[in-house]
Each structure stands twice: as C-alpha cells, then as structure tokens.
Design a protein around this motif. Structure first.
Motif, PDB file in Angstrom:
ATOM      1  N   ALA A 101       0.600  -1.426  -0.148  1.00  0.00           N
ATOM      2  CA  ALA A 101       0.039   0.019  -0.074  1.00  0.00           C
ATOM      3  C   ALA A 101       1.056   1.315  -0.006  1.00  0.00           C
ATOM      4  CB  ALA A 101      -0.953   0.086   1.086  1.00  0.00           C
ATOM      5  N   GLU A 102       2.102   1.215   0.720  1.00  0.00           N
ATOM      6  CA  GLU A 102       2.588   2.349   0.604  1.00  0.00           C
ATOM      7  C   GLU A 102       3.734   2.516  -0.548  1.00  0.00           C
ATOM      8  OE1 GLU A 102       5.309   2.966   4.181  1.00  0.00           O
ATOM      9  OE2 GLU A 102       6.612   4.367   3.102  1.00  0.00           O
ATOM     10  N   LYS A 103       4.518   1.395  -1.099  1.00  0.00           N
ATOM     11  CA  LYS A 103       5.084   1.702  -2.143  1.00  0.00           C
ATOM     12  C   LYS A 103       4.145   1.815  -3.330  1.00  0.00           C
ATOM     13  CE  LYS A 103       9.751   0.224  -0.715  1.00  0.00           C
ATOM     14  NZ  LYS A 103      10.787  -0.519  -1.262  1.00  0.00           N
ATOM     15  N   GLY A 104       3.003   1.273  -3.142  1.00  0.00           N
ATOM     16  CA  GLY A 104       1.855   1.517  -4.456  1.00  0.00           C
ATOM     17  C   GLY A 104       2.598   0.380  -5.541  1.00  0.00           C
ATOM     18  N   ALA A 138      -2.059   3.399  -6.625  1.00  0.00           N
ATOM     19  CA  ALA A 138      -2.418   4.364  -5.512  1.00  0.00           C
ATOM     20  C   ALA A 138      -2.926   3.400  -4.367  1.00  0.00           C
ATOM     21  CB  ALA A 138      -3.255   5.381  -6.112  1.00  0.00           C
ATOM     22  N   LYS A 139      -2.271   3.212  -3.378  1.00  0.00           N
ATOM     23  CA  LYS A 139      -2.745   2.630  -2.198  1.00  0.00           C
ATOM     24  C   LYS A 139      -3.509   1.280  -2.353  1.00  0.00           C
ATOM     25  CE  LYS A 139      -4.224   3.844   2.280  1.00  0.00           C
ATOM     26  NZ  LYS A 139      -5.602   3.430   2.755  1.00  0.00           N
ATOM     27  N   PRO A 140      -2.967   0.326  -3.159  1.00  0.00           N
ATOM     28  CA  PRO A 140      -3.426  -0.903  -3.138  1.00  0.00           C
ATOM     29  C   PRO A 140      -3.846  -1.656  -1.905  1.00  0.00           C
ATOM     30  CG  PRO A 140      -1.287  -1.125  -3.771  1.00  0.00           C
ATOM     31  CD  PRO A 140      -1.469   0.296  -3.667  1.00  0.00           C
ATOM     32  N   GLU A 141      -5.002  -2.110  -1.710  1.00  0.00           N
ATOM     33  CA  GLU A 141      -5.296  -2.732  -0.552  1.00  0.00           C
ATOM     34  C   GLU A 141      -5.634  -4.062  -0.413  1.00  0.00           C
ATOM     35  OE1 GLU A 141      -5.435  -1.584   2.784  1.00  0.00           O
ATOM     36  OE2 GLU A 141      -4.753   0.329   2.408  1.00  0.00           O
ATOM     37  N   ASP A 142      -6.094  -4.572  -1.516  1.00  0.00           N
ATOM     38  CA  ASP A 142      -6.231  -6.144  -1.420  1.00  0.00           C
ATOM     39  C   ASP A 142      -5.969  -6.807  -3.063  1.00  0.00           C
ATOM     40  OD1 ASP A 142      -7.156  -8.489  -0.862  1.00  0.00           O
ATOM     41  OD2 ASP A 142      -9.180  -8.277  -1.084  1.00  0.00           O
ATOM     42  N   VAL A 143      -5.726  -7.952  -3.063  1.00  0.00           N
ATOM     43  CA  VAL A 143      -5.193  -8.582  -4.270  1.00  0.00           C
ATOM     44  C   VAL A 143      -6.073  -9.989  -4.396  1.00  0.00           C
ATOM     45  CG1 VAL A 143      -3.187  -9.571  -3.252  1.00  0.00           C
ATOM     46  CG2 VAL A 143      -3.499  -9.402  -6.059  1.00  0.00           C
ATOM     47  N   PHE A 144      -6.605 -10.378  -5.602  1.00  0.00           N
ATOM     48  CA  PHE A 144      -7.273 -11.620  -5.678  1.00  0.00           C
ATOM     49  C   PHE A 144      -6.671 -12.377  -7.006  1.00  0.00           C
ATOM     50  CE2 PHE A 144     -10.334 -14.449  -7.004  1.00  0.00           C
ATOM     51  CZ  PHE A 144     -10.810 -15.097  -5.863  1.00  0.00           C
ATOM     52  N   ALA A 145      -6.445 -13.544  -6.946  1.00  0.00           N
ATOM     53  CA  ALA A 145      -6.080 -14.143  -8.256  1.00  0.00           C
ATOM     54  C   ALA A 145      -7.257 -15.155  -8.558  1.00  0.00           C
ATOM     55  CB  ALA A 145      -4.680 -15.009  -7.823  1.00  0.00           C
ATOM     56  N   ASP A 146      -7.722 -15.117  -9.737  1.00  0.00           N
ATOM     57  CA  ASP A 146      -8.666 -16.059 -10.290  1.00  0.00           C
ATOM     58  C   ASP A 146      -7.772 -16.937 -11.070  1.00  0.00           C
ATOM     59  OD1 ASP A 146     -10.427 -17.344 -11.905  1.00  0.00           O
ATOM     60  OD2 ASP A 146     -11.851 -15.722 -12.281  1.00  0.00           O
ATOM     61  N   GLU A 147      -7.429 -18.069 -10.244  1.00  0.00           N
ATOM     62  CA  GLU A 147      -6.526 -18.967 -11.156  1.00  0.00           C
ATOM     63  C   GLU A 147      -7.223 -19.771 -12.350  1.00  0.00           C
ATOM     64  OE1 GLU A 147      -6.271 -21.377  -7.412  1.00  0.00           O
ATOM     65  OE2 GLU A 147      -4.230 -20.518  -7.174  1.00  0.00           O
ATOM     66  N   ALA A 176      -7.430  -4.081  -5.976  1.00  0.00           N
ATOM     67  CA  ALA A 176      -8.279  -3.109  -5.362  1.00  0.00           C
ATOM     68  C   ALA A 176      -7.306  -1.904  -5.170  1.00  0.00           C
ATOM     69  CB  ALA A 176      -8.846  -3.477  -4.014  1.00  0.00           C
ATOM     70  N   GLU A 177      -7.473  -0.837  -5.937  1.00  0.00           N
ATOM     71  CA  GLU A 177      -6.610   0.292  -5.816  1.00  0.00           C
ATOM     72  C   GLU A 177      -7.285   1.501  -4.994  1.00  0.00           C
ATOM     73  OE1 GLU A 177      -5.579   2.078  -9.654  1.00  0.00           O
ATOM     74  OE2 GLU A 177      -3.453   3.020  -8.728  1.00  0.00           O
ATOM     75  N   MET A 178      -7.233   1.238  -3.817  1.00  0.00           N
ATOM     76  CA  MET A 178      -8.341   2.359  -3.067  1.00  0.00           C
ATOM     77  C   MET A 178      -7.787   3.538  -3.163  1.00  0.00           C
ATOM     78  SD  MET A 178      -8.768   2.389   1.261  1.00  0.00           S
ATOM     79  CE  MET A 178     -10.137   1.144   1.334  1.00  0.00           C
ATOM     80  N   GLY A 179      -6.604   4.112  -3.324  1.00  0.00           N
ATOM     81  CA  GLY A 179      -6.209   5.532  -3.242  1.00  0.00           C
ATOM     82  C   GLY A 179      -6.813   6.171  -4.588  1.00  0.00           C
ATOM     83  N   ALA A 180      -6.970   5.250  -5.611  1.00  0.00           N
ATOM     84  CA  ALA A 180      -7.551   5.866  -6.926  1.00  0.00           C
ATOM     85  C   ALA A 180      -8.946   5.589  -7.179  1.00  0.00           C
ATOM     86  CB  ALA A 180      -6.539   5.562  -8.151  1.00  0.00           C
ATOM     87  N   GLY A 181      -9.488   4.833  -6.434  1.00  0.00           N
ATOM     88  CA  GLY A 181     -10.973   4.253  -6.641  1.00  0.00           C
ATOM     89  C   GLY A 181     -11.220   3.264  -7.760  1.00  0.00           C
ATOM     90  N   ASN A 182     -10.027   2.588  -8.013  1.00  0.00           N
ATOM     91  CA  ASN A 182     -10.064   1.743  -9.343  1.00  0.00           C
ATOM     92  C   ASN A 182     -10.174   0.126  -8.861  1.00  0.00           C
ATOM     93  OD1 ASN A 182     -10.007   3.691 -11.350  1.00  0.00           O
ATOM     94  ND2 ASN A 182      -7.750   3.975 -10.929  1.00  0.00           N
TER      95      ASN A 182
END
Lengths: 347, 368
Positions: free
Chosen positions: A264-267, A295-304, A312-318
């Motif tokens: 989240a910090e290093k983006g 921008a502040k990624p908070e979560d990651v999910f792998a669809d195998e 989930a890029e929380m800081g950019a709303g994307n």
C-alpha cells in the motif's frame, strides 16, 4: 453482457434448502447473471457490488445499510457463492453467485456471533468459511450452510486468514502474539488453538496477511518488517523476501507459480516466484513482474481459472485487472475506495 | 513482549498528516486520513460536532479494548493558519516547514503519535482500554471538545497531547478565561461644523482601556484588550466603538474580581462621556488544578519514568481541551509534545521529541 445462460447448479440448489428467501439468482434487472463476476467492497460508501469484466454493474448486493465498512470477500469456486465480512455491523454474510442473500451470522437481536471481524477465507475443499473474529480473539469455522462448526480460541487480535485449498488447514496471522499459526481444518467445537495447532512461526513482527498454498505451505507478510515469508507446512521459514514498506495483501496463483503481493505504501503489485528459497533483501530479485505507481493498493485476488489478477486500488478508486505477465487488461473505475475484492469466472 | 513504535513509520505518518490542510472547521481530510488508517483495526466513530459548529467534520473517537480502567487520549485535528500546502523537511534532527507555512506539529505531532499507538496497540501486553479522541476546532475556541458526544466516552481520566513543553512535562493547572465584547454608544456629529453635539465613542473606549488594569495582574491572573474598532470617517464623530478582550486566572475568585473591575471601568467611561455601553461576557473555558495524587498525575509520573523521562509538572497559561474535560468531570492533564515556536512559520519539532512522545503514549497505555 450475456444474460442467456442459466446459472443454477446442484450445489446452489442444495444451499437453498436452508434459506428463508431464495429466488432465482439474478442481477438487478431480474435476469440470471453469467460470466465473470467481480465482487468489490467499496469501503467509504459501505457497499458491496458485483461487476462484469467490462466494469458494468451487475448487482448492488444487499439493502441500504446492510454493510458498514465491509473489509473482506471470498468466493467458493464450486458455485460462486460469496462471503462478506463486515467490521462495523459485526456480521458475516453469505450470498449466492448472483448476489442474493443466503445466510448471515446473528445481529444484535441474536447477540452477535462475531465482533469486529477483519478477514475471512472460504475453504475450497468444503465450502466452509473461516473467519478472523478479531474482537473476540478467536477464529470461527462456519459451515457452508451457516452453522458454527468450531470456535478456536486463544488468539490475540487475529488478522489475516487463509484456508488451504487442498487439505483444508488454515493459516492465521495472530497479530497480537506476533505469530503466524497453522491450525487443522478439522477443528470442531470450542477448542483452544494449542489443541489444533499444526505449526507456529514467531519470527516476524506484526503479521498481517496470510495466503495458503495448495501443497500445505503458507505465506505471510508483515507491515512492520516490510517482508514476506514463505513457510513450510509445519510453519518453518523457507524463504524471506524483503524490500516492501507496507505489504497488506497476498494471493497465491498455483498455475502461474506465483504469489502476488500488494504494498500500500510503495504502491506496487509484485509477483513473487512460488519456488523461492532463502533470504532476499529485495523482492525485485525474485519477482517475475512488478507493477508500480498504484495508489494505495489494499487487496489482491487471483482468479486461477481465468488467469486474472485483480487489485483493489483504494487510493485511486479503481479495480485493476492484470494478466499473468503483469499486463494491464482493464481498469474498472468510479469507486470511492475499493478495499476488498474477489472474482469468479462463472463457467 | 512489548510492541515498540516504529520510528521510521512514525516520522512518515507525521509528514503525511502535517501536509493535510485542516484549519478549524475544515478538518474533513484529516479525519478521513485517521479513519482510513484505523477503521479496520478498531471501531472509529464520528460525532455530530461538525454540524453543531458548522464545520465539515466531527470529533473522531477510536475505541481500543483492553484490560482495566479506560483512559482517554486527546489530540486536536485542526491547526492555525497559514497551513495550506505544508511541505516538511528534516534538518539537523528537526522537522520543520518550508518557512512559508506553519509546520502544524501543534497538534499533528500528537495525532501522528496516537495513530501509531493505535496501530501497535494490538501487540501491546497488559494494555488498558484506550479511547482516542481527535477533536475539531480546538484552535478557535475548543469548539470540538465543547460539542463532543460524551455519552460515548468511558475514559475515567484523560491525557491531552497538546502542550509545547518537551515530553516529560505535564500541565496540571490552567486558567479559566472570560471573553468580553464592549460596545460603546455615543452620538454622531460633523467633526468640523458642530463637534459640540457629538459624543465620541472611540474616546469613551480609549478612556475605559486607559483605566483598566491590564497585562499581568498577579502571578495567576492576566487581562488584555486585543481588538478595537469603530468610526466611519475622519470628519464624523464616531457614534460607535467596540473593544474585545479577555481575562484569565487560575483562581476563579480573582477571575470574577477582574471581570467586575473591567465592567466598572467600561461603565464609568461611558457615564463620564454621556454615552452608554453594552457589555457581553462569554466563558471561554474553566480553570482547573489537579493535585499531585490525582489519577492522571500519578499515572503520568509512573509512565514518564517507564519511558525514561523525569516527570515535571507545570501550570499552564492557556486553555486547551483539558479545560473542557476537567469541567465535565474527567480529570485531565496536558502532555508536553515538544513543538517549538508553535503558531509561527518557524515552528519545528525534534524528531527525537516525536519519538519520545510516542514512547510516552505507549507507556501511558501500558504502565500499571
């Protein structure tokens, strides 16, 4: 959008047996939902919604006020059912693949089963859901149909949780004890953690997120230490990868041989090699790709199954969608602050 | 195991929070920052103070469970102007602004220390329950503390992180304060043609101010007139003039006596000039003085020593959220944070003070 394919499958039909209200599995327009569903928890707005791959809203899940800072989502690959963890309403809710409510832990009238839960993980071998019940200092095993199968006590502010997709054992980041603990997935009843403990790793301060490998290994990250560790099935350290500042989420991608880390910090999003061994001060040496400037990624999910990585890029709303080479496939925008997500390819 | 505050992270947090624009009644972005850091760790709630004072954010309350009697830690989110576009730099062990703005260590240093405390709290053993109250509009009259939702607060004592003294100091007494607005009414007349018909309101105000005892009245009482306005043009005898001032005292009876004195001088000046005056007093805050065995004083003494500091207790000359809390029956003291030259563009704080402040907060949370 293709609304032509029905989505009923046997498991879902069986799940309906315990429902109080379970109609057709549809989106907002009333037509069955097919294809990839991306579940996103938009935290500032306290809403959960399902989107298709193109970013079109398929369904706003639940009624107004149902959620208050939802913080974790996971899906059962078999039927696409999704579980949602909600911190402030003190509830765990299960929804069908189409977003219809299937189950919720008791609310105020029922005495709240959970208190300030922070993470959950669905066991892909059973459909059960494991919950990090932080406020009660315990981990819960919820049956696929909603009953409480186990209350594992003796944790101190548990944080991340991840169920082993093969054996069903569970990794827990026991934040207050500075430990990463592996417990048996067969735990039942009210049981202290020591009675079901498979392994314990205490070599890292402030463990935060964990991820389970299909071969029994575990991964954990520390916000304090800025590193990710790979652990043996008995929780011994096999590898340590540093250079992170604030790694907050992990996801294992078995077919790709990768473990994804978001910082989240290093983006950044880094794809670490699953077969890494030894100690590495910098993730760059053991990453197949690194995506920067998030921008502040908070979560990651792998669809195998689909070979997609969702961030989930929380800081950019994307919500960013990548392939296994780290190439950006799509950006879903317009969120207030996506903090948790999961995806199901539907077929 | 005793969790330690991460120095690197603490400094980073301070720089981040110092850079957020947030004067009184405009603390929304500061509140959002704190919420985003803490709301997934502990319950965070916002009260209705923002609506009550016409601000854009309310006070934030972070509730951290623990063992024993709960304590309340308080820091204010607002800063004084100029606070837009604060750019921090570190030189010779000090954090400072670029020189064209305040730094905002008052009180963002405390905000940063408490955010870091909250993030480390899960890993602290034998920690008492903590409530972190981040208030709004402190700098413009303690408005957030005055309008806080105290029904949600369970803390039996409070530590307000807001004194400029170095960590290790605590303010255990502070004056009460009354604010006065006096409006003098005279009579307008042409200053060159018929001045005899006029009654000069500015002269009335000046006479009143000239006879008032102002400045340091005694060792615990002060008085001041800080604003004067009136008149419309040089050729009009002013019919209206206004002065604004204050009285502070650690002793409520002396406060009342000096308020009476100022009232008397205003009325006398008006009467002698043939005009009149309206006088309005507003209580800014109530004085307090805690004994050396008061619970927060005793805990501070133990915690400071646990943090390697020699505790020192002083009487303050200004108001803070502690005045409001003490008046509400929550015994409170003000903790030295080590900000230097607050409210000026020369404001700075030693990185070592910031670290010590965080260590002291940890000690207050964990010391028996």
């Amino acid at each position: 959008m293709n609304f032509s394919k029905p989505v009923y499958i046997a498991a879902f039909a069986a799940a309906c047996c315990f429902l109080t209200a379970c109609g057709p599995d549809t989106g907002g327009a009333g037509a069955p939902i097919t294809g990839t569903r991306i579940w996103v928890a938009d935290q500032p707005d306290s809403k959960v919604a399902i989107y298709d791959e193109g970013g079109s809203l398929l369904k706003l899940v639940g009624r107004f006020g149902m959620f208050n800072k939802p913080n974790s989502i996971d899906v059962y690959e078999y039927d696409g059912a999704a579980w949602v963890c909600d911190f402030y309403t003190n509830r765990i809710r299960k929804f069908s693949a189409g977003g219809n409510p299937l189950y919720a832990t008791p609310g105020q009238e029922g005495g709240f089963l959970v208190r300030n839960p922070v993470a959950l993980s669905v066991s892909q071998s059973s459909g059960e859901c494991w919950v990090s019940d932080r406020g009660n200092h315990r981990v819960l095993r919820l049956g696929a149909e909603g009953g409480v199968l186990a209350r594992v006590t003796g944790f101190r502010y548990p944080r991340g949780i991840s169920a082993d997709p093969a054996a069903g054992d569970v990794w827990v980041a026991d934040e207050g004890n500075d430990a990463v603990v592996k417990i048996a997935g067969t735990a039942s009843g009210d049981v202290p953690v020591a009675a079901v403990e498979v392994g314990r790793f205490t070599g890292m301060e402030n463990p935060w997120a964990v991820a389970a490998d299909a071969d029994g290994k575990g991964w954990a990250c520390s916000r304090e230490a800025g590193r990710v560790v790979k652990l043996s099935p008995q929780a011994a350290e096999l590898a340590s990868v540093g250079g992170f500042a604030n790694p907050v989420a992990l996801a294992v991608d078995e077919p790709a041989g990768a473990v994804y880390v978001v910082d989240a910090e290093k983006g950044l999003l880094a794809a670490l090699r699953r077969n890494v061994t030894g100690t590495h001060k910098d993730y760059g040496a053991v990453a197949t790709f690194v995506v920067r400037n998030l921008a502040k990624p908070e979560d990651v999910f792998a669809d195998e199954n689909a070979g997609r990585i969702y961030v989930a890029e929380m800081g950019a709303g994307n919500v960013r969608v990548y392939d296994r080479d780290g190439e950006l496939i799509n950006t879903l925008g317009g969120f207030s602050g996506p903090g948790a997500l999961a995806a199901w390819d539907g077929d | 195991m005793k969790a330690k505050i991460n120095r690197r992270k603490l400094l980073r947090t301070f720089k981040e929070v110092a850079a957020i624009y947030g004067p009184g009644k405009r603390e929304r972005d500061v509140a959002d920052y704190i919420s985003s850091r803490l709301e997934r760790l502990w319950p965070v709630s916002e009260d209705g103070a923002g609506d009550a004072i016409d601000g854009d954010a309310g006070n934030l309350l972070v509730q951290i469970e623990g063992e024993g009697e709960p304590v309340l830690f308080v820091a204010h989110m607002d800063t004084v102007e100029p606070c837009a576009g604060v750019k921090t730099k570190v030189e010779d062990g000090y954090v400072m602004s670029g020189g064209d703005t305040i730094l905002g260590a008052d009180d963002r240093a405390a905000v940063a220390a408490l955010v870091e405390l909250a993030e480390a709290a899960a890993r602290m053993r034998a920690r008492r329950p903590l409530e972190l109250l981040f208030t709004v509009a402190e700098e413009i009259g303690l408005l957030g503390a005055k309008h806080a939702d105290y029904a949600a607060v369970t803390g039996k004592m409070a530590f307000v992180f807001d004194a400029s003294e170095p960590p290790g100091f605590a303010v255990v007494a502070a004056p009460g304060s009354e604010l006065v607005t006096a409006t003098f009414h005279g009579r307008a007349a042409h200053a060159g043609i018929e001045p005899e018909k006029g009654i000069n309101a500015i002269k009335m105000a000046a006479s009143a101010v000239a006879t008032m005892r102002l400045g340091r009245i005694d060792h615990e009482t002060t008085g001041n007139v800080g604003l004067i306005s009136g008149g419309r043009a040089t050729n009009i005898i002013p019919e209206r003039a206004e002065i604004k001032g204050e009285v502070r005292s650690h002793d409520p009876s002396k406060l009342a006596a000096h308020v009476a004195h100022i009232n008397e001088e205003i009325k006398k000046a008006a009467a002698e000039s043939g005009g009149d005056a309206e006088i309005s007093w507003t209580q800014a805050y109530v004085s307090y003085r805690l004994d050396e065995d008061a619970p927060p004083v005793a805990l501070f003494r133990r915690a400071a020593r646990a943090a390697g500091l020699e505790p020192k207790f002083v009487a303050g000359g200004g108001g803070s959220d502690a005045n409001v809390l003490n008046a509400r029956g929550i015994p409170s003291i003000v903790i030295g944070c080590g900000m230097e030259n607050p409210h000026t563009t020369d404001e700075r704080i030693a990185a070592a003070s910031l670290e010590k402040l965080a260590e002291l907060a940890t000690a207050l949370a964990t010391t028996a």
